[in-house]
Design a protein around this motif. Structure first.
Motif, PDB file in Angstrom:
ATOM      1  N   GLY A  41      63.512 143.836  15.780  1.00  0.00           N
ATOM      2  CA  GLY A  41      63.752 142.944  16.905  1.00  0.00           C
ATOM      3  C   GLY A  41      63.989 141.529  16.418  1.00  0.00           C
ATOM      4  O   GLY A  41      63.466 141.120  15.377  1.00  0.00           O
ATOM      5  N   ALA A  42      64.817 140.794  17.171  1.00  0.00           N
ATOM      6  CA  ALA A  42      65.151 139.422  16.760  1.00  0.00           C
ATOM      7  C   ALA A  42      65.167 138.499  17.974  1.00  0.00           C
ATOM      8  O   ALA A  42      65.954 137.557  18.042  1.00  0.00           O
ATOM      9  CB  ALA A  42      66.495 139.407  16.044  1.00  0.00           C
ATOM     10  N   GLY A  43      64.286 138.776  18.929  1.00  0.00           N
ATOM     11  CA  GLY A  43      64.202 137.947  20.124  1.00  0.00           C
ATOM     12  C   GLY A  43      63.124 136.884  19.983  1.00  0.00           C
ATOM     13  O   GLY A  43      62.698 136.535  18.877  1.00  0.00           O
ATOM     14  N   ALA A  64      65.241 143.384  11.285  1.00  0.00           N
ATOM     15  CA  ALA A  64      66.262 144.371  11.642  1.00  0.00           C
ATOM     16  C   ALA A  64      66.441 144.361  13.152  1.00  0.00           C
ATOM     17  O   ALA A  64      65.466 144.464  13.902  1.00  0.00           O
ATOM     18  CB  ALA A  64      65.837 145.757  11.168  1.00  0.00           C
ATOM     19  N   ASN A  65      67.687 144.258  13.592  1.00  0.00           N
ATOM     20  CA  ASN A  65      67.923 144.187  15.035  1.00  0.00           C
ATOM     21  C   ASN A  65      69.144 145.000  15.435  1.00  0.00           C
ATOM     22  O   ASN A  65      70.095 145.125  14.668  1.00  0.00           O
ATOM     23  CB  ASN A  65      68.119 142.715  15.448  1.00  0.00           C
ATOM     24  CG  ASN A  65      67.949 142.528  16.940  1.00  0.00           C
ATOM     25  OD1 ASN A  65      67.011 143.079  17.528  1.00  0.00           O
ATOM     26  ND2 ASN A  65      68.846 141.786  17.565  1.00  0.00           N
ATOM     27  N   ARG A  66      69.054 145.545  16.666  1.00  0.00           N
ATOM     28  CA  ARG A  66      70.191 146.306  17.219  1.00  0.00           C
ATOM     29  C   ARG A  66      71.471 145.472  17.127  1.00  0.00           C
ATOM     30  O   ARG A  66      72.518 145.965  16.756  1.00  0.00           O
ATOM     31  CB  ARG A  66      69.873 146.649  18.689  1.00  0.00           C
ATOM     32  CG  ARG A  66      70.952 147.376  19.408  1.00  0.00           C
ATOM     33  CD  ARG A  66      70.522 147.742  20.795  1.00  0.00           C
ATOM     34  NE  ARG A  66      70.216 146.566  21.617  1.00  0.00           N
ATOM     35  CZ  ARG A  66      69.810 146.625  22.879  1.00  0.00           C
ATOM     36  NH1 ARG A  66      69.651 147.804  23.462  1.00  0.00           N
ATOM     37  NH2 ARG A  66      69.554 145.537  23.556  1.00  0.00           N
ATOM     38  N   THR A  67      71.354 144.190  17.493  1.00  0.00           N
ATOM     39  CA  THR A  67      72.482 143.267  17.351  1.00  0.00           C
ATOM     40  C   THR A  67      72.247 142.454  16.072  1.00  0.00           C
ATOM     41  O   THR A  67      71.484 141.479  16.081  1.00  0.00           O
ATOM     42  CB  THR A  67      72.543 142.299  18.569  1.00  0.00           C
ATOM     43  OG1 THR A  67      72.373 143.064  19.765  1.00  0.00           O
ATOM     44  CG2 THR A  67      73.840 141.531  18.613  1.00  0.00           C
ATOM     45  N   PRO A  68      72.864 142.844  14.961  1.00  0.00           N
ATOM     46  CA  PRO A  68      72.520 142.222  13.673  1.00  0.00           C
ATOM     47  C   PRO A  68      72.746 140.705  13.659  1.00  0.00           C
ATOM     48  O   PRO A  68      72.029 139.985  12.973  1.00  0.00           O
ATOM     49  CB  PRO A  68      73.463 142.919  12.686  1.00  0.00           C
ATOM     50  CG  PRO A  68      73.928 144.154  13.358  1.00  0.00           C
ATOM     51  CD  PRO A  68      73.861 143.918  14.828  1.00  0.00           C
ATOM     52  N   GLU A  69      73.703 140.230  14.461  1.00  0.00           N
ATOM     53  CA  GLU A  69      73.987 138.783  14.458  1.00  0.00           C
ATOM     54  C   GLU A  69      72.754 137.969  14.830  1.00  0.00           C
ATOM     55  O   GLU A  69      72.535 136.870  14.309  1.00  0.00           O
ATOM     56  CB  GLU A  69      75.130 138.443  15.444  1.00  0.00           C
ATOM     57  CG  GLU A  69      76.500 138.980  15.047  1.00  0.00           C
ATOM     58  CD  GLU A  69      76.634 140.487  15.265  1.00  0.00           C
ATOM     59  OE1 GLU A  69      75.874 141.048  16.092  1.00  0.00           O
ATOM     60  OE2 GLU A  69      77.481 141.102  14.577  1.00  0.00           O
ATOM     61  N   ARG A  70      71.948 138.504  15.741  1.00  0.00           N
ATOM     62  CA  ARG A  70      70.753 137.736  16.153  1.00  0.00           C
ATOM     63  C   ARG A  70      69.751 137.660  14.997  1.00  0.00           C
ATOM     64  O   ARG A  70      69.065 136.655  14.821  1.00  0.00           O
ATOM     65  CB  ARG A  70      70.084 138.393  17.369  1.00  0.00           C
ATOM     66  CG  ARG A  70      70.902 138.266  18.632  1.00  0.00           C
ATOM     67  CD  ARG A  70      70.114 138.796  19.834  1.00  0.00           C
ATOM     68  NE  ARG A  70      69.142 137.833  20.348  1.00  0.00           N
ATOM     69  CZ  ARG A  70      68.177 138.146  21.219  1.00  0.00           C
ATOM     70  NH1 ARG A  70      68.052 139.394  21.644  1.00  0.00           N
ATOM     71  NH2 ARG A  70      67.353 137.230  21.655  1.00  0.00           N
ATOM     72  N   ALA A  71      69.666 138.739  14.214  1.00  0.00           N
ATOM     73  CA  ALA A  71      68.767 138.725  13.051  1.00  0.00           C
ATOM     74  C   ALA A  71      69.282 137.721  12.020  1.00  0.00           C
ATOM     75  O   ALA A  71      68.510 136.962  11.425  1.00  0.00           O
ATOM     76  CB  ALA A  71      68.672 140.123  12.452  1.00  0.00           C
ATOM     77  N   THR A  86      60.513 144.574  19.401  1.00  0.00           N
ATOM     78  CA  THR A  86      61.589 144.790  20.380  1.00  0.00           C
ATOM     79  C   THR A  86      60.972 144.828  21.768  1.00  0.00           C
ATOM     80  O   THR A  86      59.754 144.848  21.921  1.00  0.00           O
ATOM     81  CB  THR A  86      62.343 146.103  20.107  1.00  0.00           C
ATOM     82  OG1 THR A  86      61.415 147.184  20.157  1.00  0.00           O
ATOM     83  CG2 THR A  86      63.021 146.088  18.754  1.00  0.00           C
ATOM     84  N   ALA A  87      61.841 144.845  22.776  1.00  0.00           N
ATOM     85  CA  ALA A  87      61.372 144.768  24.161  1.00  0.00           C
ATOM     86  C   ALA A  87      60.330 145.855  24.442  1.00  0.00           C
ATOM     87  O   ALA A  87      60.404 146.956  23.908  1.00  0.00           O
ATOM     88  CB  ALA A  87      62.563 144.912  25.095  1.00  0.00           C
ATOM     89  N   ALA A  88      59.393 145.504  25.285  1.00  0.00           N
ATOM     90  CA  ALA A  88      58.252 146.385  25.586  1.00  0.00           C
ATOM     91  C   ALA A  88      58.696 147.730  26.137  1.00  0.00           C
ATOM     92  O   ALA A  88      59.681 147.837  26.869  1.00  0.00           O
ATOM     93  CB  ALA A  88      57.350 145.689  26.592  1.00  0.00           C
TER      94      ALA A  88
HETATM   95  P1  ATR Z   1      61.383 138.946  23.418  1.00  0.00           P
HETATM   96  O1  ATR Z   1      61.231 137.531  23.841  1.00  0.00           O
HETATM   97  O2  ATR Z   1      60.334 139.870  23.972  1.00  0.00           O
HETATM   98  O3  ATR Z   1      61.556 139.117  21.965  1.00  0.00           O
HETATM   99  P2  ATR Z   1      64.222 139.267  23.883  1.00  0.00           P
HETATM  100  O4  ATR Z   1      64.512 137.915  23.360  1.00  0.00           O
HETATM  101  O5  ATR Z   1      64.928 139.741  25.120  1.00  0.00           O
HETATM  102  O6  ATR Z   1      62.679 139.457  24.207  1.00  0.00           O
HETATM  103  O7  ATR Z   1      64.444 140.324  22.705  1.00  0.00           O
HETATM  104  C1  ATR Z   1      64.296 141.668  22.913  1.00  0.00           C
HETATM  105  C2  ATR Z   1      64.466 142.388  21.589  1.00  0.00           C
HETATM  106  O8  ATR Z   1      64.357 143.793  21.810  1.00  0.00           O
HETATM  107  C3  ATR Z   1      65.802 142.153  20.945  1.00  0.00           C
HETATM  108  O9  ATR Z   1      65.647 142.186  19.541  1.00  0.00           O
HETATM  109  C4  ATR Z   1      66.606 143.364  21.431  1.00  0.00           C
HETATM  110  O10 ATR Z   1      67.692 143.711  20.631  1.00  0.00           O
HETATM  111  P3  ATR Z   1      69.141 142.974  20.890  1.00  0.00           P
HETATM  112  O11 ATR Z   1      69.027 141.607  20.300  1.00  0.00           O
HETATM  113  O12 ATR Z   1      70.107 143.847  20.192  1.00  0.00           O
HETATM  114  O13 ATR Z   1      69.328 142.951  22.385  1.00  0.00           O
HETATM  115  C5  ATR Z   1      65.551 144.434  21.352  1.00  0.00           C
HETATM  116  N1  ATR Z   1      65.858 145.602  22.182  1.00  0.00           N
HETATM  117  C6  ATR Z   1      65.815 145.677  23.521  1.00  0.00           C
HETATM  118  N2  ATR Z   1      66.136 146.917  23.940  1.00  0.00           N
HETATM  119  C7  ATR Z   1      66.391 147.657  22.810  1.00  0.00           C
HETATM  120  C8  ATR Z   1      66.795 149.011  22.569  1.00  0.00           C
HETATM  121  N3  ATR Z   1      66.983 149.876  23.564  1.00  0.00           N
HETATM  122  N4  ATR Z   1      66.938 149.393  21.285  1.00  0.00           N
HETATM  123  C9  ATR Z   1      66.759 148.530  20.271  1.00  0.00           C
HETATM  124  N5  ATR Z   1      66.390 147.242  20.433  1.00  0.00           N
HETATM  125  C10 ATR Z   1      66.214 146.806  21.695  1.00  0.00           C
END
Ligand code: ATR
Length: 280
Positions: free
Chosen positions: A129-131, A152-159, A195-197
């Protein structure tokens, strides 16, 4: 004398454990204070919070989805809040201005080192996760000087963005970014799910072999939402797993200490909150 007033704001807020945690801290340390949960109104956050402080609120915890708004609202920010880009703790100064702090990262590190006995120094760490949650952990984690820290993040650009903005704090740590499907080979000593809850069972679809035999898997969320990740980690042979309840109690203790100048003993409070959470 009237007790000092504190609150937590979020949306939703009904299931927040913060009022129970702070009530236990206050009883333990003999502080004359009350602490309640308040439902935040999207679009009215700043005006509501300013109103509450004008009406005598002493301090406020801020949770999902308002931490970035609280960051923008604060008149002053602590260095760690500045780094985190988010505020979870507010208090009023004598002149009525609001200071914003962020205790999440410190709470996580304390739970990791004091309760789980894991010192990140020279370890290999993988964060999923990269949020905002990850951003809040990076400064204290890098400060603890791991050998390697992979985001490591689903969207690598954010990482990649996070790595770029924290590169200056990396020191000797090898700090790198990846996608979820291009995670550099493990094993890792610590695997953090940020990553998101409440992701579904197969949502992350992680490769095998990420966790060292002595490894710890830690989910930042607690309760049922942490189960899919922690079950997966157990199947992978994780030596230990932890949900984020300890972090929740520790970040609360950091806020409490900032407000009251006194640090509660978190061990008994965590045990009591865990019992409440798991009561049938
Ligand atoms: P937070 O403040 O809780 O970190 P956020 O900024 O919305 O919330 O970030 C959510 C994270 O969960 C992100 O890393 C997101 O990946 P993306 O940046 O690609 O969106 C990740 N995430 C959410 N749903 C996901 C899923 N189904 N599979 C993988 N990663 C997920």
């Amino acid at each position: 004398m009237k007790p000092d007033r504190y609150a937590v704001v979020g949306n939703p807020i009904g299931h927040s454990l913060s009022p129970s945690i702070h009530a236990l801290f206050a009883a333990q340390t003999n502080q004359a204070m009350v602490y309640e949960a308040r439902l935040g109104r999207p679009g009215h956050f700043a005006e509501d919070v300013r109103d509450w402080f004008r009406n005598g609120l002493h301090g406020l915890n801020v949770t999902v989805p308002f931490k970035e708004e609280a960051f923008r609202l604060a008149d002053h920010r602590t260095a760690r809040a500045q780094r985190a880009g988010a505020v979870n703790t507010l208090w009023a100064e004598a002149d009525g201005t609001l200071t914003g702090d962020n205790t999440d990262g410190a709470g996580f590190l304390r739970d990791l080192s004091a309760r789980m006995g894991l010192d990140p120094a020279n370890r290999k760490i993988l964060i999923l996760g990269a949020g905002g949650a990850t951003r809040g952990l990076l400064e204290p984690l890098l400060h603890a000087a791991p050998a390697r820290l992979v985001i490591a993040n689903r969207t690598p650009e954010r990482a990649l963005e996070l790595v770029a903005s924290f590169a200056g704090l990396a020191g000797a740590t090898h700090l790198e970014a990846s996608g979820l499907d291009t995670i550099p080979d493990g094993p890792y000593d610590l695997l953090i799910n940020a990553t998101a809850a409440g992701l579904g069972k197969d949502a992350l679809n992680l490769p095998p072999g990420l966790l060292a035999a002595t490894g710890l898997a830690y989910d930042l969320v607690y309760g049922p939402a942490s189960r899919p990740f922690l079950d997966w980690a157990r199947q992978q042979g994780a030596a230990r797993v932890s949900d984020g309840l300890g972090m929740l109690v520790e970040q609360a203790a950091e806020s409490f200490a900032a407000w009251r100048g006194i640090r509660p003993d978190t061990g008994p409070v965590l045990r009591e909150i865990r019992q409440t959470l798991e009561a049938p």
